[in-house]
Design a protein around this motif. Structure first.
Motif, short mmCIF file in Angstrom:
data_model
loop_
_atom_site.label_atom_id
_atom_site.label_comp_id
_atom_site.label_asym_id
_atom_site.label_seq_id
_atom_site.Cartn_x
_atom_site.Cartn_y
_atom_site.Cartn_z
N VAL A 272 0.78 -1.45 -0.03
CA VAL A 272 0.07 -0.01 0.45
C VAL A 272 0.93 1.17 0.05
CG1 VAL A 272 -1.77 1.30 1.21
CG2 VAL A 272 -1.83 -1.27 1.20
N ALA A 273 2.10 1.24 0.73
CA ALA A 273 3.07 2.36 0.83
C ALA A 273 3.52 2.59 -0.49
CB ALA A 273 3.84 2.10 1.87
N VAL A 274 3.87 1.44 -1.29
CA VAL A 274 4.63 1.50 -2.65
C VAL A 274 3.47 2.33 -3.41
CG1 VAL A 274 5.23 0.21 -4.57
CG2 VAL A 274 6.17 -0.26 -2.36
N ALA A 275 2.24 1.73 -3.45
CA ALA A 275 1.01 2.38 -4.35
C ALA A 275 0.81 3.93 -3.96
CB ALA A 275 -0.25 1.85 -4.20
N ALA A 276 1.13 4.37 -2.75
CA ALA A 276 0.94 5.70 -2.59
C ALA A 276 2.17 6.62 -3.02
CB ALA A 276 1.00 5.68 -0.83
N GLY A 277 3.25 5.94 -2.90
CA GLY A 277 4.50 6.58 -3.61
C GLY A 277 4.51 6.51 -4.83
N LEU A 278 3.72 5.71 -5.59
CA LEU A 278 3.70 5.90 -6.92
C LEU A 278 2.77 7.02 -7.37
CD1 LEU A 278 3.09 2.15 -8.01
CD2 LEU A 278 5.14 3.63 -8.81
#
Length: 429
Positions: A272-278
């Motif tokens: 989820v954090a990776v998605a937010a970073g994208l």
């Protein structure tokens, strides 16, 4: 890659590449038609009303034993869920370039159903009447199912649209809430060894699914509109890449907390954090091109930072806990930055931008409303985030009480002009 699209020379009458679609409110312009303005005059009272109730609960909480539960559900189930149903319908119509609705009967019916359910959940949970709470949860479930069906129908009927990915975020978010509501209803009537795992599942799919997915999908077009700049190159592509990552993370997280596989749960949080970073990368590029200069911009920017802090704390809490009961007990450490830092600031920032425009009345009225909601915005943002930073750290009780009051004061500073604006708008012919 440049901060703004290059090489595009739009033909006459064609909006430049990177321009949010028509129907996304833009500063200084009023939405066309009095029907939409009238709708938002009425519907806008719902989330604001729940926020007023939340402030009231915070003031009298020593006399309310279940005040913490009530405060969380007034914010998430009351204010946020109403705002999501209202504004996701608006943005769906805008990004799919659908014709404006001839009437609002369907939307009104969904909101009536939702708020009857919210009243039941609050009454049942606040007075220890589980049957009332379960009945309320069933109504909330039905309202979200109706909303999901409406979204799916709009997608099927729409022509290909560049920003249709936003609606796919809304569909995924609604699916997450439909998974979380029955678990929450079950916890009203059951109290056994599975409760900590159910609590973790319910909290995560509602906060990181229903709320966070909706926010990430909406910011694709709302963020550059707030900044009054073009969308950064690659933003729609980043949103398309991020959605399956976020959904996979939620699925892994849900399975991890239900079965109590903490490593799997933490891995889900990381996705989820990776998605937010994208999503954040093109948003940061847009902000570098034109920095935020309002309460809405800085509030949402701060909220994004607190989301990443909360996700880091969440993963650490899951990995460090020896069992689900301990993890559920420590989840309050995650809730403070997630609720006050991310959810509340995103909601207030979005409303500060959207309400002045959606209420209509022409450019002068829009500027006046925006000015009132922006008054002392730097002090409010600094005070709320400074107090929140102290609140998440170990501190004596009197320090925590003081910082909590500062956060409440920042909320009241927003609510007073917001209520006045809505009341004044309802008096317009």
């Amino acid at each position: 890659m440049s901060d703004t699209p290059t090489g595009d020379t739009p033909t006459r009458g064609t909006p430049p590449r990177g321009t949010p679609p028509r129907g996304i409110p833009a500063g200084g312009t009023a939405p066309g038609g009095t029907g939409r303005a009238g709708w938002h005059r009425r519907a806008g009272l719902l989330p604001v009303g729940y926020l007023v109730a939340l402030a009231g609960v915070a003031l009298v909480h020593p006399f309310l034993p279940p005040w913490r539960w009530l405060a969380i559900h007034l914010l998430l189930l009351g204010a946020v869920t109403n705002a999501i149903l209202i504004w996701s319908a608006h943005f769906t119509t805008a990004v799919l370039r659908a014709p404006a609705p001839e009437h609002r009967r369907g939307e009104a019916a969904r909101l009536v159903l939702l708020n009857a359910g919210v009243a039941g959940v609050l009454a049942g949970g606040g007075t220890d009447r589980p049957a009332v709470g379960v009945a309320g949860a069933a109504l909330v479930f039905a309202a979200v199912v109706a909303h999901l069906l409406w979204l799916a129908a709009r997608l099927r009927a729409a022509l290909p649209a560049r920003f249709a990915i936003t609606v796919h975020y809304y569909v995924a978010a609604a699916g997450a809430l439909l998974a979380g509501v029955p678990v929450g209803a079950w916890m009203l009537v059951a109290d056994d060894d599975s409760r900590p795992r159910l609590l973790l599942f319910h909290a995560h799919v509602n906060l990181l699914g229903w709320v966070t997915l909706t926010v990430l999908g909406t910011l694709l077009t709302l963020w550059p509109t707030i900044l009054r700049t073009r969308m950064a190159d690659g933003a729609p592509a980043a949103a398309r890449r991020a959605l399956p990552v976020a959904v996979s993370g939620l699925a892994l997280l849900g399975a991890g907390v239900l079965a109590w596989w903490p490593v799997a749960g933490a891995a889900g949080v990381a996705l989820v954090a990776v998605a937010a970073g994208l999503i954040a990368r093109p948003a940061v590029r847009a902000a570098r091109h034109k920095a935020p200069a309002s309460f809405a911009g800085w509030s949402i920017a701060a909220a994004g930072g607190w989301l990443l802090v909360a996700l880091g704390l969440d993963a650490w809490t899951l990995l460090a806990a020896p069992d689900a009961d301990t993890a559920a007990g420590r989840f309050g450490v995650v809730l403070v930055p997630l609720l006050a830092g991310f959810v509340a600031q995103t909601l207030l920032g979005a409303m500060a931008y959207l309400l002045p425009v959606a209420l209509g009345g022409g450019p002068a009225a829009v500027r006046d409303r925006a000015g009132r909601l922006d008054r002392s915005w730097a002090q409010r943002v600094a005070m709320a985030n400074g107090a929140l930073a102290v609140l998440v750290l170990p501190a004596p009780p009197y320090v925590r009480i003081t910082t909590s009051l500062l956060i409440l004061a920042a909320l009241v500073q927003f609510l007073i002009p917001a209520v006045r604006i809505l009341i004044a708008a309802r008096r317009q012919p």
